[in-house]
Design a protein around this motif. Structure first.
Motif, PDB file in Angstrom:
ATOM      1  N   VAL A   1      11.013  14.105  -4.623  1.00  0.00           N
ATOM      2  CA  VAL A   1      11.007  12.695  -4.233  1.00  0.00           C
ATOM      3  C   VAL A   1       9.715  12.051  -4.718  1.00  0.00           C
ATOM      4  O   VAL A   1       8.614  12.564  -4.468  1.00  0.00           O
ATOM      5  CB  VAL A   1      11.117  12.548  -2.704  1.00  0.00           C
ATOM      6  CG1 VAL A   1      10.924  11.089  -2.274  1.00  0.00           C
ATOM      7  CG2 VAL A   1      12.457  13.076  -2.216  1.00  0.00           C
ATOM      8  N   ASP A   2       9.821  10.947  -5.427  1.00  0.00           N
ATOM      9  CA  ASP A   2       8.638  10.197  -5.846  1.00  0.00           C
ATOM     10  C   ASP A   2       8.211   9.296  -4.693  1.00  0.00           C
ATOM     11  O   ASP A   2       8.827   8.277  -4.418  1.00  0.00           O
ATOM     12  CB  ASP A   2       8.948   9.358  -7.080  1.00  0.00           C
ATOM     13  CG  ASP A   2       7.705   8.665  -7.646  1.00  0.00           C
ATOM     14  OD1 ASP A   2       6.672   8.602  -6.939  1.00  0.00           O
ATOM     15  OD2 ASP A   2       7.760   8.196  -8.801  1.00  0.00           O
ATOM     16  N   ALA A   3       7.145   9.706  -4.005  1.00  0.00           N
ATOM     17  CA  ALA A   3       6.639   8.942  -2.861  1.00  0.00           C
ATOM     18  C   ALA A   3       5.206   8.483  -3.121  1.00  0.00           C
ATOM     19  O   ALA A   3       4.413   8.348  -2.194  1.00  0.00           O
ATOM     20  CB  ALA A   3       6.704   9.780  -1.593  1.00  0.00           C
ATOM     21  N   THR A   4       4.900   8.235  -4.398  1.00  0.00           N
ATOM     22  CA  THR A   4       3.554   7.771  -4.739  1.00  0.00           C
ATOM     23  C   THR A   4       3.334   6.326  -4.306  1.00  0.00           C
ATOM     24  O   THR A   4       2.191   5.899  -4.112  1.00  0.00           O
ATOM     25  CB  THR A   4       3.296   7.911  -6.252  1.00  0.00           C
ATOM     26  OG1 THR A   4       4.349   7.262  -6.979  1.00  0.00           O
ATOM     27  CG2 THR A   4       3.266   9.377  -6.661  1.00  0.00           C
ATOM     28  N   GLY A   5       4.426   5.587  -4.160  1.00  0.00           N
ATOM     29  CA  GLY A   5       4.340   4.217  -3.650  1.00  0.00           C
ATOM     30  C   GLY A   5       3.436   3.332  -4.480  1.00  0.00           C
ATOM     31  O   GLY A   5       3.355   3.464  -5.714  1.00  0.00           O
ATOM     32  N   GLU A   6       2.698   2.453  -3.808  1.00  0.00           N
ATOM     33  CA  GLU A   6       1.781   1.551  -4.490  1.00  0.00           C
ATOM     34  C   GLU A   6       0.419   2.188  -4.715  1.00  0.00           C
ATOM     35  O   GLU A   6      -0.460   1.577  -5.331  1.00  0.00           O
ATOM     36  CB  GLU A   6       1.619   0.263  -3.665  1.00  0.00           C
ATOM     37  CG  GLU A   6       2.915  -0.529  -3.512  1.00  0.00           C
ATOM     38  CD  GLU A   6       2.725  -1.775  -2.661  1.00  0.00           C
ATOM     39  OE1 GLU A   6       1.611  -1.962  -2.125  1.00  0.00           O
ATOM     40  OE2 GLU A   6       3.680  -2.553  -2.544  1.00  0.00           O
ATOM     41  N   GLY A   7       0.226   3.401  -4.216  1.00  0.00           N
ATOM     42  CA  GLY A   7      -1.051   4.086  -4.367  1.00  0.00           C
ATOM     43  C   GLY A   7      -1.482   4.709  -3.055  1.00  0.00           C
ATOM     44  O   GLY A   7      -0.908   4.454  -1.991  1.00  0.00           O
ATOM     45  N   ARG A   8      -2.502   5.530  -3.129  1.00  0.00           N
ATOM     46  CA  ARG A   8      -2.996   6.228  -1.946  1.00  0.00           C
ATOM     47  C   ARG A   8      -3.725   5.260  -1.014  1.00  0.00           C
ATOM     48  O   ARG A   8      -4.569   4.478  -1.454  1.00  0.00           O
ATOM     49  CB  ARG A   8      -3.941   7.355  -2.353  1.00  0.00           C
ATOM     50  CG  ARG A   8      -3.293   8.405  -3.225  1.00  0.00           C
ATOM     51  CD  ARG A   8      -4.285   9.483  -3.588  1.00  0.00           C
ATOM     52  NE  ARG A   8      -3.857  10.193  -4.793  1.00  0.00           N
ATOM     53  CZ  ARG A   8      -4.590  11.065  -5.454  1.00  0.00           C
ATOM     54  NH1 ARG A   8      -5.816  11.349  -5.020  1.00  0.00           N
ATOM     55  NH2 ARG A   8      -4.131  11.658  -6.538  1.00  0.00           N
ATOM     56  N   ARG A   9      -3.404   5.354   0.250  1.00  0.00           N
ATOM     57  CA  ARG A   9      -4.064   4.508   1.244  1.00  0.00           C
ATOM     58  C   ARG A   9      -5.327   5.178   1.775  1.00  0.00           C
ATOM     59  O   ARG A   9      -6.121   4.555   2.477  1.00  0.00           O
ATOM     60  CB  ARG A   9      -3.125   4.212   2.407  1.00  0.00           C
ATOM     61  CG  ARG A   9      -2.624   5.471   3.129  1.00  0.00           C
ATOM     62  CD  ARG A   9      -1.652   5.143   4.232  1.00  0.00           C
ATOM     63  NE  ARG A   9      -1.125   6.361   4.858  1.00  0.00           N
ATOM     64  CZ  ARG A   9      -0.283   6.355   5.872  1.00  0.00           C
ATOM     65  NH1 ARG A   9       0.137   5.204   6.365  1.00  0.00           N
ATOM     66  NH2 ARG A   9       0.157   7.492   6.382  1.00  0.00           N
ATOM     67  N   ARG A  10      -5.491   6.454   1.466  1.00  0.00           N
ATOM     68  CA  ARG A  10      -6.658   7.208   1.920  1.00  0.00           C
ATOM     69  C   ARG A  10      -7.322   7.865   0.718  1.00  0.00           C
ATOM     70  O   ARG A  10      -6.664   8.525  -0.085  1.00  0.00           O
ATOM     71  CB  ARG A  10      -6.231   8.282   2.935  1.00  0.00           C
ATOM     72  CG  ARG A  10      -7.394   9.087   3.517  1.00  0.00           C
ATOM     73  CD  ARG A  10      -6.857  10.106   4.517  1.00  0.00           C
ATOM     74  NE  ARG A  10      -7.909  10.803   5.232  1.00  0.00           N
ATOM     75  CZ  ARG A  10      -8.473  11.943   4.821  1.00  0.00           C
ATOM     76  NH1 ARG A  10      -8.082  12.501   3.679  1.00  0.00           N
ATOM     77  NH2 ARG A  10      -9.416  12.507   5.539  1.00  0.00           N
ATOM     78  N   ALA A  11      -8.620   7.686   0.594  1.00  0.00           N
ATOM     79  CA  ALA A  11      -9.370   8.280  -0.510  1.00  0.00           C
ATOM     80  C   ALA A  11     -10.696   8.801   0.014  1.00  0.00           C
ATOM     81  O   ALA A  11     -11.292   8.201   0.913  1.00  0.00           O
ATOM     82  CB  ALA A  11      -9.606   7.266  -1.621  1.00  0.00           C
ATOM     83  N   VAL A  12     -11.142   9.917  -0.545  1.00  0.00           N
ATOM     84  CA  VAL A  12     -12.436  10.490  -0.179  1.00  0.00           C
ATOM     85  C   VAL A  12     -13.330  10.444  -1.409  1.00  0.00           C
ATOM     86  O   VAL A  12     -13.127  11.187  -2.372  1.00  0.00           O
ATOM     87  CB  VAL A  12     -12.294  11.931   0.337  1.00  0.00           C
ATOM     88  CG1 VAL A  12     -13.666  12.481   0.753  1.00  0.00           C
ATOM     89  CG2 VAL A  12     -11.322  11.996   1.512  1.00  0.00           C
ATOM     90  N   PHE A  13     -14.306   9.546  -1.385  1.00  0.00           N
ATOM     91  CA  PHE A  13     -15.232   9.376  -2.498  1.00  0.00           C
ATOM     92  C   PHE A  13     -16.547  10.089  -2.206  1.00  0.00           C
ATOM     93  O   PHE A  13     -16.905  10.346  -1.055  1.00  0.00           O
ATOM     94  CB  PHE A  13     -15.540   7.891  -2.733  1.00  0.00           C
ATOM     95  CG  PHE A  13     -14.347   7.047  -3.086  1.00  0.00           C
ATOM     96  CD1 PHE A  13     -13.685   7.212  -4.300  1.00  0.00           C
ATOM     97  CD2 PHE A  13     -13.875   6.072  -2.221  1.00  0.00           C
ATOM     98  CE1 PHE A  13     -12.593   6.434  -4.630  1.00  0.00           C
ATOM     99  CE2 PHE A  13     -12.779   5.284  -2.537  1.00  0.00           C
ATOM    100  CZ  PHE A  13     -12.141   5.465  -3.747  1.00  0.00           C
ATOM    101  N   ALA A  14     -17.271  10.354  -3.272  1.00  0.00           N
ATOM    102  CA  ALA A  14     -18.642  10.828  -3.154  1.00  0.00           C
ATOM    103  C   ALA A  14     -19.555   9.770  -3.749  1.00  0.00           C
ATOM    104  O   ALA A  14     -19.163   9.036  -4.664  1.00  0.00           O
ATOM    105  CB  ALA A  14     -18.823  12.156  -3.875  1.00  0.00           C
ATOM    106  N   ALA A  15     -20.768   9.671  -3.226  1.00  0.00           N
ATOM    107  CA  ALA A  15     -21.766   8.743  -3.765  1.00  0.00           C
ATOM    108  C   ALA A  15     -23.083   9.500  -3.924  1.00  0.00           C
ATOM    109  O   ALA A  15     -23.438  10.336  -3.088  1.00  0.00           O
ATOM    110  CB  ALA A  15     -21.947   7.538  -2.852  1.00  0.00           C
ATOM    111  N   ALA A  16     -23.788   9.202  -5.009  1.00  0.00           N
ATOM    112  CA  ALA A  16     -25.069   9.863  -5.266  1.00  0.00           C
ATOM    113  C   ALA A  16     -25.972   8.912  -6.028  1.00  0.00           C
ATOM    114  O   ALA A  16     -25.508   7.974  -6.693  1.00  0.00           O
ATOM    115  CB  ALA A  16     -24.861  11.153  -6.057  1.00  0.00           C
ATOM    116  N   ARG A  17     -27.259   9.162  -5.934  1.00  0.00           N
ATOM    117  CA  ARG A  17     -28.227   8.321  -6.625  1.00  0.00           C
ATOM    118  C   ARG A  17     -28.445   8.830  -8.045  1.00  0.00           C
ATOM    119  O   ARG A  17     -28.569  10.034  -8.290  1.00  0.00           O
ATOM    120  CB  ARG A  17     -29.554   8.312  -5.860  1.00  0.00           C
ATOM    121  CG  ARG A  17     -30.448   7.136  -6.205  1.00  0.00           C
ATOM    122  CD  ARG A  17     -31.691   7.110  -5.331  1.00  0.00           C
ATOM    123  NE  ARG A  17     -31.391   6.912  -3.924  1.00  0.00           N
ATOM    124  CZ  ARG A  17     -31.091   5.752  -3.390  1.00  0.00           C
ATOM    125  NH1 ARG A  17     -31.018   4.672  -4.139  1.00  0.00           N
ATOM    126  NH2 ARG A  17     -30.844   5.652  -2.093  1.00  0.00           N
TER     127      ARG A  17
END
Length: 419
Positions: A111-127
């Motif tokens: 089943v293609d349930a990708t929809g409009e995109g992920r509503r939850r994302a885990v990003f990383a940030a660094a200097r």
């Protein structure tokens, strides 16, 4: 030492990399497809694609300028229909590896349930010098790709990336990274920051002001809510759920709905259901509209969120009992399963990637008529299903669900019954 060779890709491995046989043995080549003739560079056992000499019919132009560097996607070069077929094949292969024969007719199309995109994302940030980078890590690297666009997450998350960078800069350690878990809810973005740095209380007003200026619904830091302008609400079958900060929810709404639809179909008319590894109630809340539900979960915050949603929908739900329990260390025994009330008619379990082997062994010894297994890891699912089938259950249906577009990740729902 680097060497260049030409080879033909034979299959797609489980991580989405092409696999070719060479004189020096098998080699995995990222961003290639079965049937392609490619020129590659080999360096210390790793392969790097130099040129596609003969492209496969399934090859398409990637959507994102970061593709090839960013580790967030592995399959943007592959047609979505072909990806869905490949994911189904991965489920079949995992089952075959555990001795399941003739499952080709049992495993349904993905089943293609990708929809409009992920509503939850885990990003990383660094200097990086004087600037802050935010995004995903490069493939097989600790280096960050500083994202400006991302076709796999919802547009409202992409639109907030500059605000997220600014917010991360306020809690950035001298060394190391900040993790930002971002959830798009019906009332705005819910942002959970995690940092190893010690934050001065004097910095909190500035952090809060920045989050409110960006219009975020809620901001938390290392699990503690700093400010909540509006409760971040998800609708679970019409019931308002406020998930815990940084808590797990299914990646897409379409994915959640596809999984829940199949779970309900498999449970059928059962009236006494155990929902194991229940989380915040993705399945329990829906099941409770027609059955008594015993929801067991090890995370206290998730159970609290479930309780809040249950109270909000009290008039529409049957009895729901939540219980905190570590099902890895303390699974429900066969006696527990058979003696609770009049015994469970059905059991649903949806564990983390490690699976639920101890619980599956107990279920195999029980008299429960219907079991529904939900998993994000076909390999551990196949292992757990093996225990159940060896214990007398019959595998009735297997449904792969794709909610992670361009990724090798696969969700699966398997239904079993005992005669």
């Amino acid at each position: 030492m680097t060497s260049e060779i030409t080879c033909t890709i034979e299959t797609l491995a489980h991580k989405g990399e092409g696999r070719a046989e060479t004189a020096d043995g098998p080699v995995h080549v990222p961003f290639t497809l079965p049937g392609e003739t490619v020129r590659i560079a080999r360096d210390d056992g790793r392969a790097r694609l130099l040129e596609v000499l003969t492209p496969a019919p399934e090859r398409v132009e990637p959507l994102c300028p970061h593709f090839g560097t960013c580790g967030g996607c592995a399959l943007q070069h592959m047609d979505q229909r072909a990806i869905l077929d490949w994911k189904r094949d991965q489920v079949i292969a995992a089952l075959a590896a555990r001795g399941f024969a003739d499952v080709d007719g049992l495993v349904e199309p993905t089943v293609d349930a990708t929809g409009e995109g992920r509503r939850r994302a885990v990003f990383a940030a660094a200097r990086a010098g004087s600037r802050v980078m935010l995004g995903f890590h490069e493939r097989a690297s600790h280096r960050l790709v500083d994202l400006r666009v991302c076709p796999v997450v919802l547009p409202e998350i992409v639109a907030a990336m500059d605000d997220l960078r600014e917010l991360a800069s306020l809690v950035m350690p001298r060394k190391g990274e900040v993790t930002l878990t971002v959830l798009a809810t019906g009332t705005g973005l819910d942002v959970a920051l995690a940092t190893p740095a010690k934050i001065s209380p004097r910095s909190v007003p500035q952090i809060v002001e920045r989050a409110m200026g960006a219009g975020f619904a809620r901001l938390s830091l290392n699990g503690e809510t700093l400010v909540e302008a509006r409760a971040p609400i998800l609708s679970v079958d019409g019931l308002p759920l406020v998930p815990p900060p940084g808590g797990f929810v299914q990646a897409t709404l379409a994915g959640e709905q596809a999984l829940a639809k199949r779970v309900l179909e498999c449970v059928g008319k059962a009236r006494n259901v155990a929902d194991l590894f229940a989380g915040s109630g993705t399945f329990a809340l829906r099941l409770a509209r027609r059955a008594r539900v015993h929801a067991l979960e090890g995370d206290r915050a998730a159970l609290k969120a479930l309780d809040g949603a249950m109270r909000a929908g009290a008039g529409a739900l049957r009895e729901v009992r939540g219980e905190r329990r570590d099902l890895f260390r303390n699974p429900l025994t066969a006696t527990d399963l058979d003696d609770f009330g009049d015994g469970y008619d059905a059991v649903v379990f949806d564990p983390p990637r490690a699976g639920a082997e101890a619980q599956a062994r107990e279920l195999a010894l029980s008299k429960v008529k219907t079991v529904v297994a939900v998993s994000c890891n076909p390999a551990t699912l196949a292992r757990d299903l093996r225990h159940l089938v060896d214990g007398g259950y019959r595998l009735r249906s297997v449904l792969p669900v794709d909610q992670f577009r361009f990724s090798p990740h696969i969700e699966v729902v398997a239904g079993l019954t005992r005669d």
